[in-house]
Scaffold this motif. Structure first.
Motif, mmCIF file in Angstrom:
data_model
loop_
_atom_site.group_PDB
_atom_site.id
_atom_site.type_symbol
_atom_site.label_atom_id
_atom_site.label_comp_id
_atom_site.label_asym_id
_atom_site.label_seq_id
_atom_site.Cartn_x
_atom_site.Cartn_y
_atom_site.Cartn_z
ATOM 1 N N PHE A 164 0.855 -1.184 0.000
ATOM 2 C CA PHE A 164 0.000 0.000 0.000
ATOM 3 C C PHE A 164 0.894 1.236 0.000
ATOM 4 N N ALA A 165 0.434 2.283 -0.643
ATOM 5 C CA ALA A 165 1.192 3.541 -0.657
ATOM 6 C C ALA A 165 0.825 4.348 0.579
ATOM 7 N N ASP A 166 1.345 3.897 1.739
ATOM 8 C CA ASP A 166 0.970 4.521 3.009
ATOM 9 C C ASP A 166 1.825 5.729 3.359
ATOM 10 N N GLY A 167 2.907 5.960 2.632
ATOM 11 C CA GLY A 167 3.742 7.121 2.919
ATOM 12 C C GLY A 167 4.661 6.892 4.100
ATOM 13 N N ASN A 168 5.485 7.901 4.361
ATOM 14 C CA ASN A 168 6.482 7.797 5.426
ATOM 15 C C ASN A 168 6.345 8.885 6.488
ATOM 16 N N GLU A 169 5.338 9.736 6.372
ATOM 17 C CA GLU A 169 5.149 10.776 7.377
ATOM 18 C C GLU A 169 4.633 10.163 8.673
ATOM 19 N N PRO A 170 5.025 10.730 9.837
ATOM 20 C CA PRO A 170 4.521 10.212 11.118
ATOM 21 C C PRO A 170 2.995 10.198 11.144
ATOM 22 N N ALA A 171 2.429 9.113 11.628
ATOM 23 C CA ALA A 171 0.973 8.958 11.651
ATOM 24 C C ALA A 171 0.497 8.806 13.084
ATOM 25 N N GLY A 172 -0.634 9.451 13.407
ATOM 26 C CA GLY A 172 -1.191 9.354 14.739
ATOM 27 C C GLY A 172 -1.610 7.936 15.072
ATOM 28 N N ALA A 173 -1.493 7.569 16.346
ATOM 29 C CA ALA A 173 -1.759 6.196 16.785
ATOM 30 C C ALA A 173 -3.226 5.925 17.026
ATOM 31 N N ILE A 174 -4.108 6.898 16.750
ATOM 32 C CA ILE A 174 -5.539 6.652 16.870
ATOM 33 C C ILE A 174 -6.250 7.308 15.701
ATOM 34 N N VAL A 175 -7.124 6.538 15.039
ATOM 35 C CA VAL A 175 -7.918 7.059 13.933
ATOM 36 C C VAL A 175 -9.344 6.557 14.097
ATOM 37 N N SER A 176 -10.273 7.287 13.508
ATOM 38 C CA SER A 176 -11.672 6.862 13.465
ATOM 39 C C SER A 176 -12.201 7.144 12.067
ATOM 40 N N ASN A 177 -12.679 6.093 11.407
ATOM 41 C CA ASN A 177 -13.200 6.214 10.049
ATOM 42 C C ASN A 177 -14.410 5.316 9.879
ATOM 43 N N PRO A 178 -15.239 5.599 8.876
ATOM 44 C CA PRO A 178 -16.342 4.672 8.589
ATOM 45 C C PRO A 178 -15.799 3.262 8.371
ATOM 46 N N ALA A 179 -16.402 2.303 9.034
ATOM 47 C CA ALA A 179 -15.929 0.918 8.941
ATOM 48 C C ALA A 179 -16.244 0.333 7.572
ATOM 49 N N ASP A 180 -15.322 -0.452 7.050
ATOM 50 C CA ASP A 180 -15.556 -1.141 5.787
ATOM 51 C C ASP A 180 -16.710 -2.134 5.929
ATOM 52 N N ALA A 218 -3.778 1.761 7.731
ATOM 53 C CA ALA A 218 -2.403 2.173 7.444
ATOM 54 C C ALA A 218 -1.547 2.242 8.696
ATOM 55 N N ILE A 219 -2.133 2.704 9.826
ATOM 56 C CA ILE A 219 -1.317 2.831 11.034
ATOM 57 C C ILE A 219 -0.866 1.469 11.537
ATOM 58 N N LEU A 220 -1.655 0.411 11.254
ATOM 59 C CA LEU A 220 -1.237 -0.935 11.649
ATOM 60 C C LEU A 220 -0.193 -1.479 10.678
ATOM 61 N N ARG A 221 -0.383 -1.236 9.389
ATOM 62 C CA ARG A 221 0.598 -1.709 8.417
ATOM 63 C C ARG A 221 1.949 -1.044 8.648
ATOM 64 N N ARG A 222 1.928 0.247 8.948
ATOM 65 C CA ARG A 222 3.185 0.958 9.179
ATOM 66 C C ARG A 222 3.851 0.484 10.466
ATOM 67 N N PHE A 223 3.040 0.204 11.466
ATOM 68 C CA PHE A 223 3.588 -0.254 12.745
ATOM 69 C C PHE A 223 4.378 -1.549 12.575
ATOM 70 N N LEU A 224 3.971 -2.371 11.626
ATOM 71 C CA LEU A 224 4.622 -3.650 11.435
ATOM 72 C C LEU A 224 5.892 -3.556 10.595
ATOM 73 N N ARG A 225 6.114 -2.438 9.932
ATOM 74 C CA ARG A 225 7.338 -2.280 9.149
ATOM 75 C C ARG A 225 8.516 -2.050 10.074
ATOM 76 N N ARG A 226 9.522 -2.899 9.960
ATOM 77 C CA ARG A 226 10.648 -2.823 10.885
ATOM 78 C C ARG A 226 11.376 -1.493 10.817
ATOM 79 N N ASP A 227 11.346 -0.819 9.644
ATOM 80 C CA ASP A 227 12.084 0.427 9.490
ATOM 81 C C ASP A 227 11.239 1.660 9.767
ATOM 82 N N ASP A 228 9.988 1.480 10.190
ATOM 83 C CA ASP A 228 9.115 2.639 10.393
ATOM 84 C C ASP A 228 9.295 3.203 11.801
ATOM 85 N N PRO A 229 9.347 4.547 11.948
ATOM 86 C CA PRO A 229 9.518 5.145 13.278
ATOM 87 C C PRO A 229 8.453 4.727 14.281
ATOM 88 N N SER A 230 7.211 4.508 13.817
ATOM 89 C CA SER A 230 6.156 4.123 14.755
ATOM 90 C C SER A 230 6.460 2.784 15.412
#
Length: 302
Positions: free
Chosen positions: A117-133, A175-187
Motif C-alpha cells: 500500500f502507498a501509506d507514505g512515510n510521514e509520522p501517523a497518529g496512533a488513533i484514527v476513526s473512520n467509517p468501517a468497511d 495504514a497505522i497498523l501496516r506501518r507499525f509492522l514495518r521494521r524500518d518505520d519510526p512508529s
C-alpha cells in the motif's frame, strides 16, 4: 449500522438492559454498553479496534482527537493514555461498541502476505476513526452471531478473530497498523520507547535514553513521539502515572502520599494538583465519590 448487528450484540448482553462490559469468551473480545452519556473518563488504550454499533463517543490523546459515531471503527496502534466521553446514549438507544484488543502476533503472521500500500512515510497518529468497511462489519456480525453456538464458537471463533485482524490490515484506514509492522518505520521504534516508559513509571524520564532505544536523535524522537501519541514524552509519562495513581486511589486504601511516591512523584502536593487537573477532583474526594458510586451500583445489582 444494520439493525441485525445491533440486535446480535444486544442478545449477548445479559441482562439485556445491563450497562458495563460483557466478555464474549473468545479471545479478549467484548461488548460495551452504556445507557447514558458519560463524564470525561481517563483510561489507557491498548492497541485495539472499537466498532461503534450504536451511539457515539469522543476520544482524545493529547493533540490527537477523534469523533466516533455509529458505523465508525476506532483503530489504536500503540498504548495511549486517553480521555474519552460517550456523547450519544439513552435507555432506548444505548451506546453499544464491539471492542477487540489487537493481537500483534496475528498481524505479523499476515504481514508478508499483505499487498503493498502507498501509506507514505510521514509520522501517523496512533488513533484514527473512520467509517468501517462493509467487510469488517460483516466479519464482526458473523462473529457475534456465532458466539452463542457452543459447538461452533471454539472452532470458528479464533478463525473469525483472525479474519477481523486481516480485514483491519486490508482496510484503507489500517495504514497505522501496516506501518507499525514495518521494521524500518519510526512508529515501530517508538513502541519500544513507550514500553520503557510504561515499565518504569516511577523512574525519572531520560529522553536521551528513550531516543537511543528508538534509534533516533533526540530532536527526531520528540517530533515522531508527539506525532504518534499526541503528547510529548514528559506529558505521556505524567498521564501514565496519573492513570495508575487513580487505579490505586480507587482500588486500594493506600495513603495519598504513598500513591504519589509509588508512581514517581517527589511531592504529594504537586501530585494532588496534577490529579485534580486531570480528573476534576483531588484524590481523597475522588476516592470517596468512586467508592460511593461502586456501592450504589452493587446495591442496584442486588
Amino acid at each position: 449500522m444494520k439493525k441485525e448487528l445491533i440486535q446480535a450484540a444486544q442478545d449477548l448482553i445479559a441482562p439485556a438492559s445491563a450497562d458495563g462490559v460483557t466478555a464474549l469468551g473468545v479471545g479478549e473480545a467484548l461488548l460495551l454498553r452504556r445507557s447514558h452519556p458519560s463524564a470525561i473518563e481517563g483510561s489507557l488504550y491498548r492497541p485495539l479496534v472499537c466498532l461503534i454499533l450504536q451511539g457515539a463517543k469522543d476520544v482524545q490523546a493529547g493533540a490527537l482527537s477523534v469523533h466516533c459515531p455509529a458505523g465508525h471503527a476506532i483503530i489504536v496502534s500503540h498504548d495511549l493514555p486517553v480521555l474519552s466521553r460517550i456523547t450519544e446514549a439513552s435507555p432506548n438507544a444505548p451506546y453499544i461498541a464491539f471492542v477487540l484488543p489487537i493481537d500483534l502476533g496475528i498481524l505479523r503472521g499476515f504481514y508478508d502476505q499483505t499487498p503493498d500500500f502507498a501509506d507514505g512515510n510521514e509520522p501517523a497518529g496512533a488513533i484514527v476513526s473512520n467509517p468501517a468497511d462493509p467487510e469488517l462489519i460483516c466479519a464482526v456480525h458473523r462473529f457475534l452471531a456465532m458466539i452463542r453456538d457452543d459447538h461452533a464458537a471454539p472452532l470458528l471463533g479464533p478463525i473469525l478473530l483472525r479474519e477481523i485482524h486481516a480485514r483491519l490490515l486490508l482496510s484503507p484506514h489500517g495504514a497505522i497498523l501496516r506501518r507499525f509492522l514495518r521494521r524500518d518505520d519510526p512508529s515501530n521504534h517508538l513502541a519500544r520507547a513507550i514500553g520503557s516508559i510504561r515499565g518504569s513509571i516511577d523512574q525519572p524520564l531520560s529522553v536521551a535514553a528513550l531516543a537511543e532505544r528508538a534509534g533516533m536523535s533526540k530532536s527526531s524522537f520528540h517530533v515522531h513521539f508527539k506525532a504518534v501519541t499526541g503528547l510529548t514524552p514528559g506529558q505521556y509519562q505524567k498521564d501514565i502515572r496519573l492513570l495508575e495513581a487513580r487505579r490505586l486511589i480507587v482500588e486500594s486504601d493506600q495513603a495519598v502520599s504513598s500513591v504519589a511516591f509509588d508512581v514517581g512523584y517527589e511531592s504529594p502536593a504537586q501530585f494532588s494538583r496534577d490529579y485534580a487537573r486531570k480528573f476534576g477532583r483531588p484524590p481523597r474526594e475522588d476516592r470517596k465519590i468512586e467508592r460511593l458510586a461502586l456501592e450504589a451500583s452493587a446495591a442496584v445489582g442486588t
